[in-house]
Design an enzyme around this catalytic site. Structure first.
Site, PDB file in Angstrom:
ATOM      1  N   GLU A  99      36.846  51.689  79.577  1.00  0.00           N
ATOM      2  CA  GLU A  99      35.792  50.972  80.289  1.00  0.00           C
ATOM      3  C   GLU A  99      36.377  50.249  81.489  1.00  0.00           C
ATOM      4  OE1 GLU A  99      35.827  46.939  77.505  1.00  0.00           O
ATOM      5  OE2 GLU A  99      34.751  48.737  76.841  1.00  0.00           O
ATOM      6  N   LYS A 101      37.746  47.487  83.905  1.00  0.00           N
ATOM      7  CA  LYS A 101      38.385  46.161  83.816  1.00  0.00           C
ATOM      8  C   LYS A 101      37.877  45.357  85.003  1.00  0.00           C
ATOM      9  CE  LYS A 101      41.395  42.921  82.701  1.00  0.00           C
ATOM     10  NZ  LYS A 101      40.764  41.858  83.523  1.00  0.00           N
ATOM     11  N   ARG A 114      35.405  35.756  81.440  1.00  0.00           N
ATOM     12  CA  ARG A 114      35.061  36.113  80.063  1.00  0.00           C
ATOM     13  C   ARG A 114      33.957  35.193  79.547  1.00  0.00           C
ATOM     14  NH1 ARG A 114      38.826  38.562  76.338  1.00  0.00           N
ATOM     15  NH2 ARG A 114      37.659  39.224  74.490  1.00  0.00           N
ATOM     16  N   ARG A 147      36.135  31.741  77.754  1.00  0.00           N
ATOM     17  CA  ARG A 147      37.215  32.261  76.915  1.00  0.00           C
ATOM     18  C   ARG A 147      37.974  31.149  76.209  1.00  0.00           C
ATOM     19  NH1 ARG A 147      40.692  35.993  79.563  1.00  0.00           N
ATOM     20  NH2 ARG A 147      42.191  35.586  77.917  1.00  0.00           N
ATOM     21  N   GLU A 172      31.964  40.017  80.092  1.00  0.00           N
ATOM     22  CA  GLU A 172      32.409  39.399  81.339  1.00  0.00           C
ATOM     23  C   GLU A 172      31.185  39.147  82.191  1.00  0.00           C
ATOM     24  OE1 GLU A 172      35.702  39.383  83.173  1.00  0.00           O
ATOM     25  OE2 GLU A 172      36.854  39.723  81.348  1.00  0.00           O
ATOM     26  N   PHE A 179      30.853  44.118  76.406  1.00  0.00           N
ATOM     27  CA  PHE A 179      31.700  45.200  75.908  1.00  0.00           C
ATOM     28  C   PHE A 179      31.971  45.136  74.410  1.00  0.00           C
ATOM     29  CE2 PHE A 179      34.592  42.087  78.013  1.00  0.00           C
ATOM     30  CZ  PHE A 179      35.213  41.565  76.885  1.00  0.00           C
ATOM     31  N   ARG A 208      47.111  39.141  71.114  1.00  0.00           N
ATOM     32  CA  ARG A 208      47.292  40.104  72.190  1.00  0.00           C
ATOM     33  C   ARG A 208      48.019  41.326  71.624  1.00  0.00           C
ATOM     34  NH1 ARG A 208      46.757  38.819  77.536  1.00  0.00           N
ATOM     35  NH2 ARG A 208      47.078  36.603  77.181  1.00  0.00           N
ATOM     36  N   LYS A 229      45.134  46.933  78.943  1.00  0.00           N
ATOM     37  CA  LYS A 229      44.578  46.886  80.295  1.00  0.00           C
ATOM     38  C   LYS A 229      45.511  47.653  81.232  1.00  0.00           C
ATOM     39  CE  LYS A 229      46.418  42.175  80.609  1.00  0.00           C
ATOM     40  NZ  LYS A 229      46.082  40.744  80.823  1.00  0.00           N
TER      41      LYS A 229
END
Length: 503
Positions: free
Chosen positions: A208, A210, A215, A230, A259, A297, A368, A374
């Site tokens: 998808e 970026k 966020r 975020r 986003e 998303f 993470r 990404k």
């Protein structure tokens, strides 16, 4: 009954070792000694985030107190917690004098070491969040609970002190579930080396856009909509157009991850700073001048059913049912050719690149991992500003050359990995020169050293082995892309991530 000397001693021991196991052992030993009502404030103190949040005592106020330290320790964790609560609740007429009196009493009862700790705690110098992962492990060890159970409870509650209190008093961590209008810590993505590598590692996958946006996390029930950043800060009142859009979605209850960004008249993304400027505004004229558009998303809950433990493939199907045209542009199970075409289209439309996601992965908030990657045409890192040097020539009188640090995943101070003055516009130079002194922790004639709180996005051509910096690695051709007011130092990239780019 725990004393603040216990806390200061433990904090010093944790800061004085690079061993993660030693840090966990020290913290777990202190947690075991805490009374039930001491657990939450203790965790807040040791991670640099008091449960009261900001208490209205800034750096200048604290350094101007000039209270002689107590000769012997007497402060307890409970007494400091009560004092911070009183400070946080002080407002209105006469609040300045009341707050000063409370601070005088608190610092007058503190020893020299305790005073230093309290100043660091209240000014945010300890609030890096870098100890968060270490503290989670320590809570699990002290409570004799599985680490995954503690991590999941924290993910869903969003509050580490409260999670620790439940774990250490024998509460049921599994009972902490997703709760509407209580934000969940967002899942994070790791940098991918290339699109080809990401597609090979993550099979089956979704790809998808970026986006260069901010966020957001959206919660909806029949009578209420709330929207969070975020960092879990609520911004509902600042984004009425998003609230109206979410109200109209064809679902009764939903939790969405996505986003938002502002678009120019030709449909291209406007600068990130313009999107972020909306998050502090409730002025109708500003809303009309800069409308935000959401792109969702992920879907964590839909119409009474929690989806957070389902694979992304199932969550993606629910997302499409919930948001329709507001889903982020992307593909599920793409061919290599289709994925490359989507990536090229994202860049052509002015976006940062693409995200590649493992369709079998569950939503692992706050981590993470490699399940989301990404992929951008240029490597970027989110680093902490440790200081800035005064400029020369045309930049004389401006704070220019930045000292950059990567986060220590084991809770130590940020690790310096380089310097740069490239990419700084005149506007950014003016902003830095005005803003940086507010974070000053020391300095000399050449440099202003800063508390590690500001996060800046840095583009690099790569990294190289270096003996110049303590992490053994240095950035190559680093330049400033933008500052990230939406991120805390806890979300900066780690020294492990930087070293991982050596290959």
């Amino acid at each position: 009954m725990l004393t603040m000397t216990d806390v200061v001693t433990a904090s010093a021991e944790v800061g004085g070792t690079r061993s993660r196991l030693a840090k966990v052992d020290t913290l777990a030993a202190l947690l075991r000694r805490a009374a039930p009502d001491e657990i939450a404030p203790l965790v807040g103190f040791l991670t640099g985030s008091p449960v009261q949040g900001r208490v209205g005592a800034g750096w200048r106020t604290l350094v101007a107190l000039d209270r002689p330290p107590a000769a012997a320790p007497s402060l307890t964790v409970g007494a400091v917690d009560q004092a911070l609560t009183a400070l946080a609740e002080t407002s209105g007429k006469g609040s300045t004098a009341t707050r000063r009196a409370l601070l005088d009493d608190l610092f007058g009862a503190a020893t020299t070491a305790e005073q230093r700790f309290l100043i660091a705690l209240l000014t945010g110098e300890l609030r890096q969040g870098a100890l968060e992962g270490v503290m989670l492990d320590a809570v699990a060890k002290a409570a004799e609970a599985p680490v995954p159970a503690v991590r999941r409870a924290f993910m869903l509650s969003g509050r580490l002190p409260a999670t620790a209190a439940i774990a250490l008093t024998g509460g049921d961590l599994s009972a902490i579930g997703l709760q509407l209008h209580r934000p969940v810590r967002p899942m994070l993505a790791a940098p991918g080396s290339s699109l080809a590598d990401a597609l090979t590692q993550l099979t089956p996958c979704a790809i998808e856009y970026k986006l260069d946006g901010a966020r957001i996390q959206v919660h909806k029930t029949p009578d209420r909509v709330t929207i969070y950043t975020r960092t879990l800060r609520e911004i509902t009142d600042s984004v009425p157009e998003l609230v109206s859009l979410v109200r109209a979605l064809p679902c009764s209850t939903v939790v969405l991850d996505g986003e938002t960004l502002a678009l120019s008249d030709d449909g291209r993304p406007r600068p990130f700073q313009e999107t972020m400027s909306r998050f502090g505004s409730t002025v109708e004229e500003q809303v009309k001048a800069l409308l935000l558009r959401p792109y969702f998303f992920d879907c964590l809950h839909l119409d009474g059913k929690d989806l957070i433990d389902l694979p992304l493939r199932d969550r993606a199907a629910a997302l499409r049912r919930a948001v329709g045209e507001h889903v982020i542009p992307g593909l599920v199970d793409p061919s290599v050719e289709d994925a490359e075409e989507l990536a090229a289209r994202a860049l052509a439309e002015g976006h940062e690149g693409v995200m590649v996601k493992d369709l079998t992965s569950v939503y692992a908030a706050g981590r993470r991992g490699k399940a989301w990657q990404k992929v951008k045409p240029v490597h970027t890192l989110d680093l902490v500003v440790l200081g800035a040097e005064w400029g020369h020539g045309r930049r004389t009188g401006s704070l220019s050359n930045l000292h950059l640090g990567a986060r220590d995943p084991d809770g130590g101070p940020p690790v310096m990995v380089g310097k740069t003055f490239k990419g700084l516009t005149d506007e950014l130079l003016r902003w830095q020169t005005e803003e940086f002194p507010r974070y000053r922790s020391g300095g000399d004639d050449w440099t202003v050293y800063m508390r590690p709180e500001l996060v800046v996005e840095i583009a690099i051509d790569g990294v190289q082995v270096s003996t110049r910096y303590p992490g053994g690695v240095a950035l190559r051709f680093a330049r400033v892309v933008r500052y990230r007011p939406d991120k805390t130092a806890a979300e900066a990239d780690t020294i492990d991530t930087v070293r991982g780019l050596l290959a």
